[in-house]
Design a protein around this motif. Structure first.
Motif, PDB file in Angstrom:
ATOM      1  N   LYS A   1       0.842  -1.208   0.000  1.00 12.15           N
ATOM      2  CA  LYS A   1       0.000   0.000   0.000  1.00 12.15           C
ATOM      3  C   LYS A   1       0.873   1.254   0.000  1.00 12.15           C
ATOM      4  O   LYS A   1       0.573   2.230  -0.691  1.00 12.15           O
ATOM      5  CB  LYS A   1      -0.932   0.002   1.207  1.00 12.15           C
ATOM      6  CG  LYS A   1      -2.031  -1.021   1.138  1.00 12.15           C
ATOM      7  CD  LYS A   1      -2.838  -0.999   2.434  1.00 12.15           C
ATOM      8  CE  LYS A   1      -3.680  -2.232   2.578  1.00 12.15           C
ATOM      9  NZ  LYS A   1      -4.316  -2.311   3.904  1.00 12.15           N
ATOM     10  N   TRP A   2       1.946   1.237   0.794  1.00  8.22           N
ATOM     11  CA  TRP A   2       2.877   2.369   0.844  1.00  8.22           C
ATOM     12  C   TRP A   2       3.516   2.594  -0.533  1.00  8.22           C
ATOM     13  O   TRP A   2       3.560   3.724  -1.023  1.00  8.22           O
ATOM     14  CB  TRP A   2       3.936   2.112   1.913  1.00  8.22           C
ATOM     15  CG  TRP A   2       5.022   3.122   1.973  1.00  8.22           C
ATOM     16  CD1 TRP A   2       4.981   4.347   2.590  1.00  8.22           C
ATOM     17  CD2 TRP A   2       6.339   3.010   1.407  1.00  8.22           C
ATOM     18  NE1 TRP A   2       6.182   4.996   2.430  1.00  8.22           N
ATOM     19  CE2 TRP A   2       7.029   4.198   1.709  1.00  8.22           C
ATOM     20  CE3 TRP A   2       6.988   2.020   0.677  1.00  8.22           C
ATOM     21  CZ2 TRP A   2       8.347   4.428   1.305  1.00  8.22           C
ATOM     22  CZ3 TRP A   2       8.293   2.244   0.273  1.00  8.22           C
ATOM     23  CH2 TRP A   2       8.962   3.434   0.583  1.00  8.22           C
ATOM     24  N   LEU A   3       3.993   1.512  -1.155  1.00  6.69           N
ATOM     25  CA  LEU A   3       4.599   1.620  -2.482  1.00  6.69           C
ATOM     26  C   LEU A   3       3.594   2.185  -3.492  1.00  6.69           C
ATOM     27  O   LEU A   3       3.908   3.100  -4.247  1.00  6.69           O
ATOM     28  CB  LEU A   3       5.099   0.251  -2.957  1.00  6.69           C
ATOM     29  CG  LEU A   3       6.358  -0.280  -2.286  1.00  6.69           C
ATOM     30  CD1 LEU A   3       6.532  -1.768  -2.570  1.00  6.69           C
ATOM     31  CD2 LEU A   3       7.582   0.502  -2.728  1.00  6.69           C
ATOM     32  N   ASN A   4       2.390   1.640  -3.475  1.00  7.96           N
ATOM     33  CA  ASN A   4       1.363   2.082  -4.411  1.00  7.96           C
ATOM     34  C   ASN A   4       1.038   3.560  -4.204  1.00  7.96           C
ATOM     35  O   ASN A   4       0.899   4.307  -5.178  1.00  7.96           O
ATOM     36  CB  ASN A   4       0.109   1.220  -4.253  1.00  7.96           C
ATOM     37  CG  ASN A   4      -0.848   1.381  -5.400  1.00  7.96           C
ATOM     38  OD1 ASN A   4      -0.903   2.408  -6.059  1.00  7.96           O
ATOM     39  ND2 ASN A   4      -1.640   0.355  -5.636  1.00  7.96           N
ATOM     40  N   SER A   5       0.940   3.997  -2.954  1.00  4.59           N
ATOM     41  CA  SER A   5       0.604   5.399  -2.668  1.00  4.59           C
ATOM     42  C   SER A   5       1.657   6.359  -3.203  1.00  4.59           C
ATOM     43  O   SER A   5       1.382   7.521  -3.463  1.00  4.59           O
ATOM     44  CB  SER A   5       0.412   5.616  -1.162  1.00  4.59           C
ATOM     45  OG  SER A   5       1.664   5.623  -0.483  1.00  4.59           O
ATOM     46  N   LYS A   6       2.884   5.874  -3.380  1.00  2.00           N
ATOM     47  CA  LYS A   6       3.974   6.698  -3.886  1.00  2.00           C
ATOM     48  C   LYS A   6       4.209   6.500  -5.386  1.00  2.00           C
ATOM     49  O   LYS A   6       5.113   7.094  -5.954  1.00  2.00           O
ATOM     50  CB  LYS A   6       5.242   6.401  -3.100  1.00  2.00           C
ATOM     51  CG  LYS A   6       5.107   6.825  -1.636  1.00  2.00           C
ATOM     52  CD  LYS A   6       6.416   6.683  -0.919  1.00  2.00           C
ATOM     53  CE  LYS A   6       6.409   7.473   0.352  1.00  2.00           C
ATOM     54  NZ  LYS A   6       6.996   8.795   0.218  1.00  2.00           N
ATOM     55  N   GLY A   7       3.393   5.649  -5.990  1.00  2.00           N
ATOM     56  CA  GLY A   7       3.511   5.419  -7.427  1.00  2.00           C
ATOM     57  C   GLY A   7       4.597   4.443  -7.830  1.00  2.00           C
ATOM     58  O   GLY A   7       4.969   4.365  -9.005  1.00  2.00           O
ATOM     59  N   TYR A   8       5.105   3.668  -6.884  1.00  2.00           N
ATOM     60  CA  TYR A   8       6.130   2.664  -7.183  1.00  2.00           C
ATOM     61  C   TYR A   8       5.430   1.338  -7.483  1.00  2.00           C
ATOM     62  O   TYR A   8       5.153   0.544  -6.586  1.00  2.00           O
ATOM     63  CB  TYR A   8       7.094   2.499  -6.014  1.00  2.00           C
ATOM     64  CG  TYR A   8       7.796   3.759  -5.576  1.00  2.00           C
ATOM     65  CD1 TYR A   8       8.415   4.607  -6.488  1.00  2.00           C
ATOM     66  CD2 TYR A   8       7.868   4.093  -4.224  1.00  2.00           C
ATOM     67  CE1 TYR A   8       9.078   5.753  -6.074  1.00  2.00           C
ATOM     68  CE2 TYR A   8       8.540   5.236  -3.802  1.00  2.00           C
ATOM     69  CZ  TYR A   8       9.133   6.057  -4.731  1.00  2.00           C
ATOM     70  OH  TYR A   8       9.792   7.196  -4.311  1.00  2.00           O
ATOM     71  N   ILE A   9       5.153   1.106  -8.745  1.00  2.28           N
ATOM     72  CA  ILE A   9       4.384  -0.064  -9.188  1.00  2.28           C
ATOM     73  C   ILE A   9       5.305  -0.971  -9.999  1.00  2.28           C
ATOM     74  O   ILE A   9       5.759  -0.588 -11.078  1.00  2.28           O
ATOM     75  CB  ILE A   9       3.189   0.365 -10.072  1.00  2.28           C
ATOM     76  CG1 ILE A   9       2.376   1.495  -9.426  1.00  2.28           C
ATOM     77  CG2 ILE A   9       2.329  -0.837 -10.443  1.00  2.28           C
ATOM     78  CD1 ILE A   9       1.706   1.154  -8.132  1.00  2.28           C
ATOM     79  N   PRO A  10       5.595  -2.175  -9.508  1.00  2.00           N
ATOM     80  CA  PRO A  10       6.512  -3.050 -10.253  1.00  2.00           C
ATOM     81  C   PRO A  10       5.905  -3.554 -11.558  1.00  2.00           C
ATOM     82  O   PRO A  10       4.729  -3.878 -11.629  1.00  2.00           O
ATOM     83  CB  PRO A  10       6.764  -4.207  -9.283  1.00  2.00           C
ATOM     84  CG  PRO A  10       5.552  -4.238  -8.410  1.00  2.00           C
ATOM     85  CD  PRO A  10       5.096  -2.807  -8.289  1.00  2.00           C
ATOM     86  N   ALA A  11       6.745  -3.605 -12.578  1.00  2.00           N
ATOM     87  CA  ALA A  11       6.356  -4.206 -13.858  1.00  2.00           C
ATOM     88  C   ALA A  11       6.900  -5.629 -13.959  1.00  2.00           C
ATOM     89  O   ALA A  11       6.338  -6.466 -14.657  1.00  2.00           O
ATOM     90  CB  ALA A  11       6.887  -3.364 -15.016  1.00  2.00           C
ATOM     91  N   GLU A  12       8.015  -5.879 -13.263  1.00  2.00           N
ATOM     92  CA  GLU A  12       8.643  -7.200 -13.241  1.00  2.00           C
ATOM     93  C   GLU A  12       9.016  -7.499 -11.799  1.00  2.00           C
ATOM     94  O   GLU A  12       9.606  -6.651 -11.122  1.00  2.00           O
ATOM     95  CB  GLU A  12       9.883  -7.218 -14.127  1.00  2.00           C
ATOM     96  CG  GLU A  12      10.586  -8.556 -14.200  1.00  2.00           C
ATOM     97  CD  GLU A  12      11.750  -8.563 -15.188  1.00  2.00           C
ATOM     98  OE1 GLU A  12      12.439  -9.606 -15.252  1.00  2.00           O
ATOM     99  OE2 GLU A  12      11.979  -7.551 -15.884  1.00  2.00           O
TER     100      GLU A  12
END
Length: 166
Positions: free
Chosen positions: A40-51
């Motif tokens: 949730k923290w990563l998503n809130s900061k826009g850090y979305i993994p592609a791989e």
């Protein structure tokens, strides 16, 4: 071009079954709670993994399973046998063979702590960075157009957190 790496140590695992092989240890309740909080923290900061590149250990795969629902269903996950208890040099080799951006790598200590420290030009100002507790998460940027170009000491810290910070 800037490449992003999300480097995650697996969430807290259980030692409840002394007969279980290390690779088969599951997450405990604390780990089951921490993994989605980090996602949730990563998503809130826009850090979305592609791989997503993960050790095949049960605890790393369960960490991703708990994180995945908090991201768009677009990440490619690859189980990398060499990442199980890997040293930093093996982790770097695995990263250099990645194709997408951002990459999330899930691994184990002590290798992941050493890898995080080796990658960065300067460490984050966080008292727990050096020991990299369970579910610690580093987001680092690299000025490169391909992961094969990434070398030790070339990363810049964008973020670092541990579950206790959230």
């Amino acid at each position: 071009m800037t490449l992003l790496l999300i480097l995650v140590r697996h969430a807290k695992s259980s030692w409840g079954d002394p007969a279980a092989e290390d690779i088969d240890r599951p997450l405990n309740k604390r780990g089951q709670k921490a993994a989605p909080e980090i996602a949730k923290w990563l998503n809130s900061k826009g850090y979305i993994p592609a791989e997503v590149v993960s050790s095949p250990a049960r605890r790393t795969l369960e960490t991703w399973d708990r994180m995945a629902p908090h991201f768009p269903d677009t990440a490619l996950i690859r189980r990398e046998p060499d990442l199980y208890l890997a040293p930093p040099s093996t982790m770097l080799n695995s990263l250099q063979n990645c194709a997408a951006d951002p990459v999330m790598m899930l691994g184990h200590n002590p290798g992941i702590a050493g890898f995080a420290a080796a990658l960065l030009a300067s460490p984050p100002d966080h008292p727990r960075f050096r020991d990299y507790p369970t579910c610690s998460t580093l987001v680092a940027a690299f000025e490169a157009s391909d992961w094969a170009e990434v070398q030790p000491g070339s990363g810049k810290v964008l973020d670092f957190t541990i579950p206790a910070d959230l």
